[in-house]
Design a protein around this motif. Structure first.
Motif, PDB file in Angstrom:
ATOM      1  N   ILE A  63      26.497  14.027  15.958  1.00 43.28           N
ATOM      2  CA  ILE A  63      27.211  15.582  15.224  1.00 43.28           C
ATOM      3  C   ILE A  63      27.779  16.460  16.256  1.00 43.28           C
ATOM      4  O   ILE A  63      27.379  16.110  17.639  1.00 43.28           O
ATOM      5  CB  ILE A  63      26.309  16.026  14.040  1.00 43.28           C
ATOM      6  N   GLU A  64      28.512  17.207  15.957  1.00 41.15           N
ATOM      7  CA  GLU A  64      28.720  18.453  16.657  1.00 41.15           C
ATOM      8  C   GLU A  64      28.609  19.496  16.150  1.00 41.15           C
ATOM      9  O   GLU A  64      29.532  19.832  15.049  1.00 41.15           O
ATOM     10  CB  GLU A  64      30.148  18.235  17.350  1.00 41.15           C
ATOM     11  N   GLY A  65      27.912  20.619  16.472  1.00 40.11           N
ATOM     12  CA  GLY A  65      27.487  21.618  15.416  1.00 40.11           C
ATOM     13  C   GLY A  65      28.421  22.765  16.015  1.00 40.11           C
ATOM     14  O   GLY A  65      28.774  23.042  17.306  1.00 40.11           O
ATOM     15  N   ALA A  66      28.401  23.918  15.075  1.00 38.58           N
ATOM     16  CA  ALA A  66      28.910  25.342  15.702  1.00 38.58           C
ATOM     17  C   ALA A  66      28.279  26.077  16.599  1.00 38.58           C
ATOM     18  O   ALA A  66      26.803  25.737  16.637  1.00 38.58           O
ATOM     19  CB  ALA A  66      29.315  26.012  14.249  1.00 38.58           C
ATOM     20  N   ILE A  67      28.764  26.944  17.226  1.00 39.23           N
ATOM     21  CA  ILE A  67      27.911  27.936  18.229  1.00 39.23           C
ATOM     22  C   ILE A  67      27.499  28.829  17.609  1.00 39.23           C
ATOM     23  O   ILE A  67      25.978  29.178  17.645  1.00 39.23           O
ATOM     24  CB  ILE A  67      28.820  28.106  19.436  1.00 39.23           C
ATOM     25  N   PHE A  68      27.921  29.566  16.458  1.00 36.09           N
ATOM     26  CA  PHE A  68      27.579  30.629  15.618  1.00 36.09           C
ATOM     27  C   PHE A  68      26.715  29.990  14.590  1.00 36.09           C
ATOM     28  O   PHE A  68      27.310  29.065  13.818  1.00 36.09           O
ATOM     29  CB  PHE A  68      28.619  31.442  15.091  1.00 36.09           C
ATOM     30  N   MET A  69      25.691  30.440  14.359  1.00 34.38           N
ATOM     31  CA  MET A  69      24.791  30.197  13.194  1.00 34.38           C
ATOM     32  C   MET A  69      24.196  31.394  12.538  1.00 34.38           C
ATOM     33  O   MET A  69      24.159  32.485  13.130  1.00 34.38           O
ATOM     34  CB  MET A  69      23.480  29.210  13.702  1.00 34.38           C
ATOM     35  N   HIS A  70      23.528  31.081  11.409  1.00 29.11           N
ATOM     36  CA  HIS A  70      23.202  32.409  10.467  1.00 29.11           C
ATOM     37  C   HIS A  70      21.989  33.036  11.375  1.00 29.11           C
ATOM     38  O   HIS A  70      21.053  32.115  12.104  1.00 29.11           O
ATOM     39  CB  HIS A  70      22.476  31.722   9.207  1.00 29.11           C
ATOM     40  N   PRO A  71      21.941  33.972  11.473  1.00 30.57           N
ATOM     41  CA  PRO A  71      20.871  34.653  12.371  1.00 30.57           C
ATOM     42  C   PRO A  71      19.263  34.455  12.101  1.00 30.57           C
ATOM     43  O   PRO A  71      18.417  34.358  12.900  1.00 30.57           O
ATOM     44  CB  PRO A  71      21.024  36.166  12.270  1.00 30.57           C
ATOM     45  N   LYS A  72      19.308  33.806  10.756  1.00 26.19           N
ATOM     46  CA  LYS A  72      17.831  33.714  10.283  1.00 26.19           C
ATOM     47  C   LYS A  72      17.447  32.530  10.956  1.00 26.19           C
ATOM     48  O   LYS A  72      16.221  32.128  10.975  1.00 26.19           O
ATOM     49  CB  LYS A  72      17.609  33.436   8.830  1.00 26.19           C
ATOM     50  N   VAL A  73      18.481  31.486  11.466  1.00 25.70           N
ATOM     51  CA  VAL A  73      17.819  30.466  12.071  1.00 25.70           C
ATOM     52  C   VAL A  73      17.222  30.447  13.293  1.00 25.70           C
ATOM     53  O   VAL A  73      16.047  29.910  13.722  1.00 25.70           O
ATOM     54  CB  VAL A  73      19.174  29.381  12.617  1.00 25.70           C
ATOM     55  N   TRP A  74      17.275  31.697  13.974  1.00 24.34           N
ATOM     56  CA  TRP A  74      16.562  32.046  15.458  1.00 24.34           C
ATOM     57  C   TRP A  74      15.198  32.604  14.982  1.00 24.34           C
ATOM     58  O   TRP A  74      14.500  32.674  15.810  1.00 24.34           O
ATOM     59  CB  TRP A  74      17.484  32.789  16.375  1.00 24.34           C
ATOM     60  N   GLU A  75      15.177  33.233  13.782  1.00 22.48           N
ATOM     61  CA  GLU A  75      14.021  33.624  13.287  1.00 22.48           C
ATOM     62  C   GLU A  75      13.047  32.628  13.021  1.00 22.48           C
ATOM     63  O   GLU A  75      12.031  32.564  13.454  1.00 22.48           O
ATOM     64  CB  GLU A  75      14.181  34.639  12.132  1.00 22.48           C
ATOM     65  N   ALA A  76      13.714  31.660  12.250  1.00 21.30           N
ATOM     66  CA  ALA A  76      12.895  30.538  12.024  1.00 21.30           C
ATOM     67  C   ALA A  76      12.417  29.585  13.102  1.00 21.30           C
ATOM     68  O   ALA A  76      11.531  29.142  13.076  1.00 21.30           O
ATOM     69  CB  ALA A  76      13.647  29.804  10.777  1.00 21.30           C
ATOM     70  N   SER A  77      13.304  29.479  13.893  1.00 19.90           N
ATOM     71  CA  SER A  77      12.991  28.693  15.029  1.00 19.90           C
ATOM     72  C   SER A  77      12.028  29.086  16.018  1.00 19.90           C
ATOM     73  O   SER A  77      11.583  28.310  16.621  1.00 19.90           O
ATOM     74  CB  SER A  77      14.271  28.568  15.788  1.00 19.90           C
ATOM     75  N   GLY A  78      11.716  30.651  15.948  1.00 16.69           N
ATOM     76  CA  GLY A  78      10.766  31.097  16.936  1.00 16.69           C
ATOM     77  C   GLY A  78      11.350  31.823  17.813  1.00 16.69           C
ATOM     78  O   GLY A  78      10.501  32.303  18.731  1.00 16.69           O
ATOM     79  N   HIS A  79      12.672  31.741  18.104  1.00 17.05           N
ATOM     80  CA  HIS A  79      13.304  32.330  19.324  1.00 17.05           C
ATOM     81  C   HIS A  79      13.265  33.620  19.447  1.00 17.05           C
ATOM     82  O   HIS A  79      13.213  34.343  20.506  1.00 17.05           O
ATOM     83  CB  HIS A  79      14.717  31.620  19.660  1.00 17.05           C
ATOM     84  N   ILE A  80      13.332  34.371  18.258  1.00 19.86           N
ATOM     85  CA  ILE A  80      13.400  35.802  18.343  1.00 19.86           C
ATOM     86  C   ILE A  80      12.021  36.328  18.765  1.00 19.86           C
ATOM     87  O   ILE A  80      12.204  37.177  19.347  1.00 19.86           O
ATOM     88  CB  ILE A  80      13.979  36.504  17.027  1.00 19.86           C
ATOM     89  N   GLY A  81      10.958  35.511  18.159  1.00 21.66           N
ATOM     90  CA  GLY A  81       9.806  36.073  18.414  1.00 21.66           C
ATOM     91  C   GLY A  81       9.384  35.529  19.968  1.00 21.66           C
ATOM     92  O   GLY A  81       8.373  36.355  20.548  1.00 21.66           O
ATOM     93  N   GLY A  82       9.384  34.247  20.315  1.00 20.95           N
ATOM     94  CA  GLY A  82       8.802  33.785  21.359  1.00 20.95           C
ATOM     95  C   GLY A  82       9.705  33.216  22.637  1.00 20.95           C
ATOM     96  O   GLY A  82       8.992  32.697  23.237  1.00 20.95           O
TER      97      GLY A  82
END
Ligand code: GAP
Length: 468
Positions: A63-82
């Motif tokens: 697949i080929e995904g978009a660069i912009f994603m819902h900001p919650k993605v990065w909260e869920a993924s753990g990137h905002i915190g860790g």
């Protein structure tokens, strides 16, 4: 193989592999453009990767995904915190540095990435480590690597978005839709080549560490009970990709397992494939991670959606485990330059010694497969050469044309950019319809008496397949 980075930087910028981006404005912090030769190599590397990981297999889709994603993605993924590195600041120049790199560069330890801020402070104090500017540094503090921007006409917290910190997140969000439309059963995988952005504290070593780069990902979804076996199978697959498909010498590739406290927050186990970048030494080019069901669990929790799989064999429902193989494209490109660059001493027709530079990439990866060189521009030789050049390009063969300078110089130019074959159109061509066809590595001309029929040129072009 090249041994130092400076040689590769000069070579690749002078020959049109890579240009510093925004160069007429003085360049811009480790951003690079792929030049006319580099883009051909890039496409060939992508094709090799795609062949090996997707099209030659029956258990992979892309697949080929978009660069912009819902900001919650990065909260869920753990990137905002860790998703952070430790930085220290030079107390005089106020330049900032990655704390682990400072410690490693001082020769105190090899992998300082797992140290806590307090441990970093202790090591720096104990070994009296200074910044590269020679001054004392501040205490270590965490710095989040996500690149932030605002989307839409209002610039406030509601419009804050993050560029992809790791490219693979689209795959987790799209996994269920992909499984359903392709009617796949586990195990199967989803591949993607996509951009990633990281606000790296320091960027260095040319393409090696940049703030914008591409990742080439395989995310393989499997039953939890089969995940360990799949993890081993993919590790062995990755070794073969680098050594067989790309053709790296085994002595230049090695594995390194992450220490427990060094692993990314999502990984149950992690191994890096490292490549020996000449004098720089072994450095990571791809991470193979056992991610368990971390990502699907997190996205299911944050989105409130069911991302589980119904197993038709066991009649159970569960979130699959994921084995990830995440390679950096820029690093693959850089290691290809290191591996296949060579300098050799040759004797010219006049008996003089000279150094020949060759980019000896395998045929599949070579930017141009053939170059057409008229001996002279006059007497219809250039027209005849151009006719062949146009004809080969119309057949989809990546061909180059060069009519400037002596034939010897033109051969060297093509050797440098890795062209396996050079055709010379000369006066005999006009009379007998034959040409000379010279190979890059042997520098020999093929055919009886060193000539072949012009109509046979395309037949000589190897139809090698990746990894064969
Ligand atoms: N999804 C997993 C992941 O992102 P990672 O080990 O952080 O794992 C995977 O990154 C690969 O991406 C690395 O092995 C490396 O080749 C490449 N990479 C990471 N940061 C990079 C940077 N700043 N510049 C160039 N390539 C980078």
């Amino acid at each position: 193989m090249a041994t130092n980075l400076e040689t590769i930087v000069n070579f690749s910028t002078q020959k049109g592999f890579v240009f510093p981006s925004s160069d007429i404005y003085g360049g811009f912090a480790a951003t690079y453009d792929f030049g006319p030769v580099g883009i051909l190599l890039k496409k060939n590397l992508e094709a090799a990767w795609r062949y090996w990981n997707v099209t030659s297999r029956t258990d992979m889709v892309e697949i080929e995904g978009a660069i912009f994603m819902h900001p919650k993605v990065w909260e869920a993924s753990g990137h905002i915190g860790g998703f952070s590195d430790l930085l220290v600041e030079d107390l005089v120049s106020h330049r900032r540095f990655r704390a682990d790199h400072l410690i490693e560069d001082a020769g105190v330890m090899e992998n300082a990435g797992a140290l806590t801020p307090e441990q970093v402070d202790d090591v720096i104090a104990e070994h009296k480590i200074k910044s590269p500017d020679g001054n004392s540094v501040s205490k270590a503090k965490r710095f989040n690597l996500l690149v932030k921007t605002h989307l839409g006409p209002v610039e406030d917290d509601s419009s804050l978005v993050y560029l992809k910190g790791e490219s693979c997140q689209n795959i987790y969000l799209d996994w269920k839709a992909t499984q359903m439309v392709t009617r796949r059963k586990l195990p199967f995988g989803i591949a993607q080549i996509g951009k990633a952005f990281r606000n790296e504290i320091t960027v260095k070593q040319f393409l090696f560490r940049t703030r914008e780069f591409e990742q080439m990902d395989v995310q393989f979804f499997c039953k939890p009970s089969e995940a360990d076996a799949q993890y081993e199978a993919w590790k062995s697959n990755r070794w073969d990709f680098y050594t067989k498909c790309i053709g790296l010498k085994e002595e230049n590739v090695r594995w390194r397992q992450h220490e427990l406290d060094e692993r990314a927050f999502y990984a149950q186990d992690a191994w890096d494939i490292e490549y020996k970048f000449g004098e720089i030494g072994f450095k990571e080019v791809e991470g193979v991670h056992h991610r368990g069901s971390y990502d699907l669990d997190q996205h299911a929790k944050f989105s409130g959606q069911d991302l589980s799989y119904f197993d038709p064999e066991t009649k159970e429902r569960y979130n699959p485990f994921i084995v990830e193989c995440s390679g950096g494209f820029n690093r693959l490109f850089l290691l290809t330059l290191f591996e296949f660059y060579r300098e050799e001493e040759v004797t010219t027709a006049k008996g003089e010694k000279e150094t020949r530079i060759v980019f000896g990439a395998p045929y599949d990866l070579a930017p141009f497969k053939i170059a057409i060189l008229p001996l002279m521009k006059k007497d219809g030789l250039a027209d005849k050469a151009w006719e062949l050049y146009e004809g080969l390009r119309k057949q989809g063969i990546s061909a180059d044309y060069d009519e400037s300078g002596s034939i010897g110089k033109r051969y060297r130019r093509q050797d440098e950019i890795g062209t396996p074959w050079c055709v010379t159109i000369d006066y005999d061509t006009l009379e007998s319809g034959t040409v000379t066809l010279r190979h890059r590595d042997s520098m020999e001309q093929v055919g009886e008496g060193g000539r072949i029929a012009i109509a046979d040129v395309a037949k000589y072009l190897s139809k090698e397949q990746f990894g064969k």
